[in-house]
Motif scaffolding. Structure first.
Motif, PDB file in Angstrom:
ATOM      1  N   ALA A  99       0.813  -1.208   0.000  1.00 22.30           N
ATOM      2  CA  ALA A  99       0.000   0.000   0.000  1.00 22.30           C
ATOM      3  C   ALA A  99       0.847   1.258   0.000  1.00 22.30           C
ATOM      4  CB  ALA A  99      -0.903   0.006   1.245  1.00 22.30           C
ATOM      5  N   TRP A 100       0.216   2.330  -0.475  1.00 29.85           N
ATOM      6  CA  TRP A 100       0.808   3.662  -0.431  1.00 29.85           C
ATOM      7  C   TRP A 100      -0.106   4.585   0.359  1.00 29.85           C
ATOM      8  CZ3 TRP A 100       5.635   4.784  -1.940  1.00 29.85           C
ATOM      9  CH2 TRP A 100       6.283   3.891  -2.813  1.00 29.85           C
ATOM     10  N   TYR A 101       0.501   5.350   1.227  1.00 29.52           N
ATOM     11  CA  TYR A 101      -0.178   6.358   2.017  1.00 29.52           C
ATOM     12  C   TYR A 101       0.442   7.717   1.711  1.00 29.52           C
ATOM     13  CZ  TYR A 101      -2.243   2.842   5.180  1.00 29.52           C
ATOM     14  OH  TYR A 101      -2.967   1.807   5.725  1.00 29.52           O
ATOM     15  N   LEU A 102      -0.330   8.751   1.976  1.00 27.33           N
ATOM     16  CA  LEU A 102       0.236  10.084   1.908  1.00 27.33           C
ATOM     17  C   LEU A 102      -0.143  10.862   3.159  1.00 27.33           C
ATOM     18  CD1 LEU A 102      -2.113  12.419   1.161  1.00 27.33           C
ATOM     19  CD2 LEU A 102      -1.994  11.266  -1.038  1.00 27.33           C
ATOM     20  N   GLN A 103       0.712  11.786   3.501  1.00 29.12           N
ATOM     21  CA  GLN A 103       0.446  12.663   4.648  1.00 29.12           C
ATOM     22  C   GLN A 103       0.718  14.091   4.211  1.00 29.12           C
ATOM     23  OE1 GLN A 103       2.489  11.618   8.277  1.00 29.12           O
ATOM     24  NE2 GLN A 103       1.055  12.825   9.500  1.00 29.12           N
ATOM     25  N   ALA A 104      -0.374  14.815   3.998  1.00 28.91           N
ATOM     26  CA  ALA A 104      -0.263  16.217   3.601  1.00 28.91           C
ATOM     27  C   ALA A 104       0.072  17.057   4.838  1.00 28.91           C
ATOM     28  CB  ALA A 104      -1.567  16.682   2.977  1.00 28.91           C
TER      29      ALA A 104
END
Length: 133
Positions: A38-43
């Motif tokens: 999986a890929w996550y992002l944190q803005a």
């Protein structure tokens, strides 16, 4: 040695593309084949959120915000998975993390990589070049 090593990212202009990689160098292949990737992002100022995943079966899932612009894929031989992102927008600016969850529920995270989508110009400090005969 880290379980997951990320590469890619950086500064991209709006409308541009990039590919992130996540290598599970310490994971044996048979485990990698049974692992959800999986890929996550944190803005900035926000929680880390899931936006793309691929199950051992090959089923992929994407957040609505990236559907049609994003592809998650994997390479068993390299024990690496990828995130291809196209048509990047300034709101895609974030730190991107890869994550693996194996069949026993063991989780590993990548170190995170910054992606900045901006049309701002940047200048270096300048370098003197002298050509002498």
């Amino acid at each position: 040695q880290e379980h997951l090593v990320q590469s890619g990212g950086g500064l991209v202009q709006p409308g541009g593309s990039l590919r992130l990689s996540c290598k599970a160098s310490r994971m044996i292949l048979s485990v990698f084949r049974q692992t959800t990737l999986a890929w996550y992002l944190q803005a900035p100022g926000k929680q880390r959120e899931l936006f793309a995943s691929i199950a051992p079966s090959g089923t992929t899932n994407y957040a609505e915000s990236v559907k049609g612009r994003c592809t998650i894929s994997r390479d068993y031989r390299r024990k690496t998975f990828y995130l291809q992102m196209n048509s990047l927008k300034p709101e895609d600016t974030a730190v991107y993390y890869c994550k693996t969850t194996d069949s026993r529920g063991t989780i590993h995270w990548g170190q995170g990589t910054q992606v900045a989508v901006s049309s701002s110009e940047s200048w270096g400090q300048g370098t003197q070049v002298t050509v002498s005969p």
